[in-house]
Scaffold this active site. Sequence first.
Site, mmCIF file in Angstrom:
data_model
loop_
_atom_site.group_PDB
_atom_site.id
_atom_site.type_symbol
_atom_site.label_atom_id
_atom_site.label_comp_id
_atom_site.label_asym_id
_atom_site.label_seq_id
_atom_site.Cartn_x
_atom_site.Cartn_y
_atom_site.Cartn_z
ATOM 1 N N SER A 16 -3.906 7.932 7.318
ATOM 2 C CA SER A 16 -3.422 7.126 6.198
ATOM 3 C C SER A 16 -2.384 7.873 5.379
ATOM 4 O O SER A 16 -2.541 9.062 5.085
ATOM 5 C CB SER A 16 -4.584 6.748 5.278
ATOM 6 O OG SER A 16 -5.371 5.741 5.840
ATOM 7 N N GLY A 17 -1.335 7.154 4.981
ATOM 8 C CA GLY A 17 -0.284 7.744 4.175
ATOM 9 C C GLY A 17 0.759 8.482 4.978
ATOM 10 O O GLY A 17 1.779 8.915 4.434
ATOM 11 N N ASP A 27 0.839 -1.199 0.000
ATOM 12 C CA ASP A 27 0.000 0.000 0.000
ATOM 13 C C ASP A 27 0.877 1.252 0.000
ATOM 14 O O ASP A 27 1.144 1.853 1.041
ATOM 15 C CB ASP A 27 -0.901 -0.039 1.239
ATOM 16 C CG ASP A 27 -1.935 1.071 1.273
ATOM 17 O OD1 ASP A 27 -2.068 1.779 0.258
ATOM 18 O OD2 ASP A 27 -2.604 1.221 2.310
#
Length: 493
Positions: free
Chosen positions: A442-443, A345
């Site tokens: 996220s990220g 991811d």
Amino acid sequence: MAKHDPKEPPPPYYSVDVHTQPPLKSYEEVVYGVGPGLTPPNQPRYIPQYPPPVVVHQVTQPGISPSGKRKRCCESNAQCYGGSGGALLLLALLALAIWLGVRYGTRLATAAILYNEDNDDRTEEPLPSFDTCPNNTVQCDGIVECQLGSDESNCVRFGEGYSLQVRTSEDGRFLPVCYEGWDEKYAKQTCTQLGFSNSFVTKAVKSKGQSIGLTLTSRSSSLIQGAVNVSSSCPSRETVSLQCENCGQQQSTSRIIGGSIAETGQWPWQLSLHYRGSHVCGAVLISPDFAVSAAHCFPSKALASSTRFWKVYAGVVSQDNLPEPYLVKKIFLNENYDSRTNDQDVALLRLKSPVVINEKIQPVCLPTSGQQFLPGYTCWTTGFGTTEAGSGTASKDLMEVSVKLIDTQVCNSPPVYGGAVTNNMICAGDLDGGKDSCQGDSGGPLVCQGDNRWHLVGITSWGAGCGEKNKPGVYTKVSSVLPWIYSKMQKVK
């Protein structure tokens, strides 16, 4: 709160809204997995905010059924809902989704992609595809033969102490480069080859154990792997140490363990990624021109192609005090990313203009080959995500929390994630609960300090709930996807 079934694909940390802009036009949201002919999901979903488009294109979400099959909102490319009846149904579904989110709240969110068809702004450069190569292609010989250059893109890496290691067609192994004849021009050439704009520092180091090395032969090749030959030993047993960026340094070091508001300059590589005026994900600065984030922040290729709607904010500790943004030139999604399992991811963002490095903004160091941070090591994760499960609003302030790395075998045990953690993931948090990242993080980065510099060990990816017992955060293992990152940086320099 609903628990994650280990037989099902892991839930991603999808993004949440901070300051949703008023819609420019009327628009629709679709809660995927809930609709005519579809049963409600066995876990509630948040609705990530991607404001404020007009027409909904068909997008699939990670599968949630035991069979792992995806569910679609539509059976064709036509608009899913039309007229007043569709609008009423849509509002009902939206109300249901919001109620579920407030009532149960988990990090798992629905991939509700809002897309303005009237302003379909595609990047001029096509998204990367798989490379095509001649049958007689030779890897790492300094001659680009594949259409996208993949035959020469994974031939350089850095070892302990930023030891420069190069793989050649002559040997096939990563070997140290001898310092004899090395200079600043070679240093800049090598860093530029990897996608960096320049070199930061290079020096000679004593070789450890291994006597074989690569000696410089000429400057005729633009690629370092084509300018070296294998040698049985290096003169004076000295090899090259090369650092392309001044990275991983903090201006502020005071902090409180356990989750608190971060200070300016404390995590200078943290970025806020906005889509159409709203924070949707975190990102991490790895050079003035590049940042990494999570692939699941871009649930469709159309969304990743619409670079004009994405903006990056650097040096930010409050969403109420945003500086001028940096624009995105291109978004690379890992071709091996599996949206069902969240494996690999990772996404790479190329910025239109380099970030200005100062006391508030600085890239983080990428991990070096063989670098290890063992289970139990205390690291840090940061982000603008929600501070508690069930909240639909992200934090306006940059939050930080210390987390301990967790052994993958423990994280894959039945009480935790039951085998859902792959070799390309790393777990961090507290098995007793309480310390964790959440939606909107996220990220963002999971960083660990080593050799007086901070290294990017993980990218916030997925998890069940926020701070629940036996449900730590799961991060993309950066060391596993590092060859992919370098290969993309090299291709777009």
